[in-house]
Scaffold this motif. Sequence first.
Motif, mmCIF file in Angstrom:
data_model
loop_
_atom_site.group_PDB
_atom_site.id
_atom_site.type_symbol
_atom_site.label_atom_id
_atom_site.label_comp_id
_atom_site.label_asym_id
_atom_site.label_seq_id
_atom_site.Cartn_x
_atom_site.Cartn_y
_atom_site.Cartn_z
ATOM 1 N N MET A 51 0.819 -0.831 0.018
ATOM 2 C CA MET A 51 -0.330 0.392 -0.183
ATOM 3 C C MET A 51 0.530 1.369 -0.185
ATOM 4 O O MET A 51 1.550 1.648 0.883
ATOM 5 N N LYS A 52 0.203 2.519 -0.976
ATOM 6 C CA LYS A 52 1.624 3.499 -1.240
ATOM 7 C C LYS A 52 0.613 4.387 -0.355
ATOM 8 O O LYS A 52 -0.558 4.359 -0.014
ATOM 9 N N ASN A 53 1.458 5.016 0.705
ATOM 10 C CA ASN A 53 0.331 6.216 1.193
ATOM 11 C C ASN A 53 -0.269 7.260 0.996
ATOM 12 O O ASN A 53 0.429 7.794 -0.332
ATOM 13 N N ARG A 54 -0.759 7.451 1.180
ATOM 14 C CA ARG A 54 -1.786 8.446 0.053
ATOM 15 C C ARG A 54 -1.673 9.870 0.570
ATOM 16 O O ARG A 54 -0.757 10.244 2.254
ATOM 17 N N ILE A 55 -0.888 11.141 0.181
ATOM 18 C CA ILE A 55 -0.475 12.275 -0.098
ATOM 19 C C ILE A 55 -1.032 13.660 -0.400
ATOM 20 O O ILE A 55 -1.329 12.701 -2.364
ATOM 21 N N THR A 56 -1.009 14.835 -0.604
ATOM 22 C CA THR A 56 -1.728 15.456 -0.831
ATOM 23 C C THR A 56 -0.265 15.981 -2.415
ATOM 24 O O THR A 56 1.096 16.068 -1.635
ATOM 25 N N GLY A 57 -0.255 16.306 -3.606
ATOM 26 C CA GLY A 57 0.616 16.896 -4.580
ATOM 27 C C GLY A 57 1.550 17.936 -3.510
ATOM 28 O O GLY A 57 2.715 17.902 -3.526
ATOM 29 N N ARG A 58 1.104 18.778 -2.831
ATOM 30 C CA ARG A 58 1.767 19.594 -2.113
ATOM 31 C C ARG A 58 2.967 19.458 -1.079
ATOM 32 O O ARG A 58 3.873 20.468 -0.877
ATOM 33 N N SER A 59 2.111 18.576 -0.471
ATOM 34 C CA SER A 59 2.502 17.966 0.546
ATOM 35 C C SER A 59 4.769 17.179 0.284
ATOM 36 O O SER A 59 5.298 17.117 0.744
ATOM 37 N N ALA A 60 3.749 16.521 -1.166
ATOM 38 C CA ALA A 60 4.612 15.424 -1.590
ATOM 39 C C ALA A 60 5.812 16.494 -2.026
ATOM 40 O O ALA A 60 6.930 15.720 -1.967
ATOM 41 N N PHE A 61 5.369 17.794 -2.745
ATOM 42 C CA PHE A 61 6.366 18.528 -3.381
ATOM 43 C C PHE A 61 7.819 18.415 -2.522
ATOM 44 O O PHE A 61 8.477 19.131 -2.765
ATOM 45 N N LEU A 62 6.979 19.062 -0.917
ATOM 46 C CA LEU A 62 7.353 20.380 0.101
ATOM 47 C C LEU A 62 7.792 18.519 0.831
ATOM 48 O O LEU A 62 9.975 18.971 0.591
ATOM 49 N N ALA A 63 7.900 17.199 0.447
ATOM 50 C CA ALA A 63 8.692 17.234 1.222
ATOM 51 C C ALA A 63 10.049 16.086 0.167
ATOM 52 O O ALA A 63 10.929 15.608 0.536
ATOM 53 N N LEU A 64 9.842 16.470 -1.358
ATOM 54 C CA LEU A 64 10.454 15.964 -2.684
ATOM 55 C C LEU A 64 11.505 16.760 -2.345
ATOM 56 O O LEU A 64 12.524 16.676 -2.374
ATOM 57 N N LEU A 65 11.513 18.015 -2.468
ATOM 58 C CA LEU A 65 12.432 19.408 -2.115
ATOM 59 C C LEU A 65 13.553 18.866 -1.227
ATOM 60 O O LEU A 65 14.259 18.756 -1.209
ATOM 61 N N LYS A 66 12.167 18.827 0.311
ATOM 62 C CA LYS A 66 12.956 18.552 1.403
ATOM 63 C C LYS A 66 14.811 16.976 1.088
ATOM 64 O O LYS A 66 15.454 16.993 1.855
ATOM 65 N N ASP A 67 13.837 16.360 0.836
ATOM 66 C CA ASP A 67 14.708 14.876 0.856
ATOM 67 C C ASP A 67 15.777 14.738 -0.535
ATOM 68 O O ASP A 67 17.047 14.738 -0.260
ATOM 69 N N GLU A 68 15.722 16.336 -1.280
ATOM 70 C CA GLU A 68 17.083 16.783 -2.341
ATOM 71 C C GLU A 68 18.308 16.914 -1.417
ATOM 72 O O GLU A 68 18.381 17.888 -2.788
ATOM 73 N N GLY A 69 17.874 18.021 0.093
ATOM 74 C CA GLY A 69 18.445 18.600 0.219
ATOM 75 C C GLY A 69 18.312 19.927 0.059
ATOM 76 O O GLY A 69 19.363 21.009 1.187
ATOM 77 N N ILE A 70 17.267 20.114 0.216
ATOM 78 C CA ILE A 70 16.378 21.753 0.175
ATOM 79 C C ILE A 70 16.164 22.062 1.766
ATOM 80 O O ILE A 70 15.754 21.291 2.439
ATOM 81 N N THR A 71 16.813 23.385 2.143
ATOM 82 C CA THR A 71 16.722 23.605 3.639
ATOM 83 C C THR A 71 16.229 24.917 3.583
ATOM 84 O O THR A 71 15.412 25.557 4.816
ATOM 85 N N HIS A 72 15.838 25.886 2.168
ATOM 86 C CA HIS A 72 15.331 27.064 2.269
ATOM 87 C C HIS A 72 14.448 26.554 0.667
ATOM 88 O O HIS A 72 15.037 26.666 -0.806
ATOM 89 N N LEU A 73 12.747 27.754 0.655
ATOM 90 C CA LEU A 73 12.155 27.697 -0.147
ATOM 91 C C LEU A 73 12.817 29.265 -0.652
ATOM 92 O O LEU A 73 11.629 30.035 0.169
ATOM 93 N N PHE A 74 12.929 29.583 -2.196
ATOM 94 C CA PHE A 74 12.846 30.978 -1.664
ATOM 95 C C PHE A 74 11.502 31.307 -2.601
ATOM 96 O O PHE A 74 11.151 30.563 -3.599
ATOM 97 N N GLY A 75 10.722 32.591 -2.483
ATOM 98 C CA GLY A 75 9.787 32.692 -2.800
ATOM 99 C C GLY A 75 8.799 33.957 -2.413
ATOM 100 O O GLY A 75 9.036 34.884 -1.995
ATOM 101 N N ASN A 76 7.671 34.486 -3.787
ATOM 102 C CA ASN A 76 7.031 34.825 -3.208
ATOM 103 C C ASN A 76 5.575 34.889 -3.265
ATOM 104 O O ASN A 76 5.001 34.195 -5.244
ATOM 105 N N PRO A 77 4.637 35.189 -2.868
ATOM 106 C CA PRO A 77 3.643 33.914 -3.534
ATOM 107 C C PRO A 77 1.990 34.924 -4.036
ATOM 108 O O PRO A 77 2.414 35.648 -3.727
#
Length: 553
Positions: A1-27
Amino acid sequence: MKNRITGRSAFLALLKDEGITHLFGNPGTTELPIMHALKDHPDLTYVMAMQESLVVAIADGFSRASGKLVACNVHVAPGLGNAMGSLYNAQFTGTPMILTAGQQEQGHGLTEPLLYGPLVRMAEPLVKWAVEVTRLEDLPRIVRRAAKIATTPPTGPVFISLPGDILNSEAGIDLGRLTRVDARVRPSDEAVQALAQRILKAQRPVIIAGDEIVKSDALKEASELAETLGCPAYQQSAPYGAHFLSESPCFIGALSRSQPQVREVLSSYDLMIVLGADPLRMSVHSEIDPLPEGLSMLQIGLVDWDLAKNYGAEVALKADVKETLRALTPALKAAGGGVLEARAKRGLAELMPKNWTARRNALVEQIGKASRKSPVDPDYLSLQIVEAMPDNAILVDEGLTSARQILNLRPHRDRHGYHALASGGIGWGVPASVGVSLANPDRPVVCYSGDGSAMYSIQALWTAAHHKLPLSVVIASNGGYRIIKQRLLSFHGDSNYIGMDFADPPVDFARLGQSLGLEAMRITDPAELKTVLASAFRRPGAKLIEVVVDGSV
């Protein structure tokens, strides 16, 4: 069974796993799903800047000062448009960056709502890869591939368009795993031996070093090569980093971007050894070619586009600079023996009176004569900045004409201690220094900027104040675009400087800095420079020092 996750949370989890510590932006509205998910990822620091060009420039500075992958998020088509100048800079320096933009929901975009645009097509000219996510199940593969592409030499930015429905949907997905391609390759033994033999045949070799020295951490190895040969070393003609150890006995300085001058310098040599550089990149057109006829070139680097790009190379090796030099220098010593050692000793003696250190001593004495000039002499300001900086400080340089002597005054001692404007697209320095400081919170950072450049991106100072960064921004204020005035006069003999001044009314940078939350001061007396700068550079917090300098052409 794969864990259910939203796209938004999956996106941030993926960034963190790739070594990202800061997300730079203007929302904006389309990025709200990401902002909503951030509360579930408190270990990811969100860095807000007040315009998208600043977002990308701050991320660019962070990466250049750390060597790490960075991520930044901008707002739909206008936000990507705002970011394009800074993205151009990041492409120029090969910054490993994942740039994302919120996109209208799939289907809704077909109706061409407000802010909609073909994001992938817009980004493609300036990135290694551009893609839009069309299924949540594809998001992990896309982010993983983007990170791999961005960080594999030749490194560079990538772009992902994130439709709102993808971010808001939920599914059971596998997040995959991180991959990094180890590109620290060295040439074959045969290639190294052939390279060594060709170098030993040269009577007057010269080394040209570039940005791959920084990326491969090869400062020590490049200096050892030069000393083994007893030959001079120059930085590439567009130096924007610590490309060679300044205090090496072999280092002369940077090549200029004047074709006649470079041709004259290089005419003394019979072999050019290029280490990780586009060695003769110029600025303005000249009928004179910078490469003298008959000068052979050997070139080493991982940026294959730069290998023999404009001039044929006798030997071109697609290889990591550090790994290659680790093999090449011992091979030279073994093959050259006592003859090479004696030649190197003679070469070093000849270089001693004209190397960077000797030239610096003479320059300091010359500049010191301007210590009482008012308005402040820009070269004297550069000297005072250098002498006031703590030993562990990092310099971010976009002083242009006012900083013309900065490379001749401040030594490169570590690969992340100096960062300068690379592409020529001004306005990079102030926001980049914010990113440099965020990446190095334990080192003071000094940004040296011209006033024209600073006005492209001055609101980046708010981010520095908000994060209470140990950053000091020195603005050389001459009330105009001095470099354009110089070129109008030099190229066209015209001193009618239309559209090149902003002195009526003048910009009060000190008050502007205060309004953005910085401690700010204004200096007009050269006698105050030493004390004020030294104190500011050692105090915590973000500061702006406006210095009124001579703007004569």
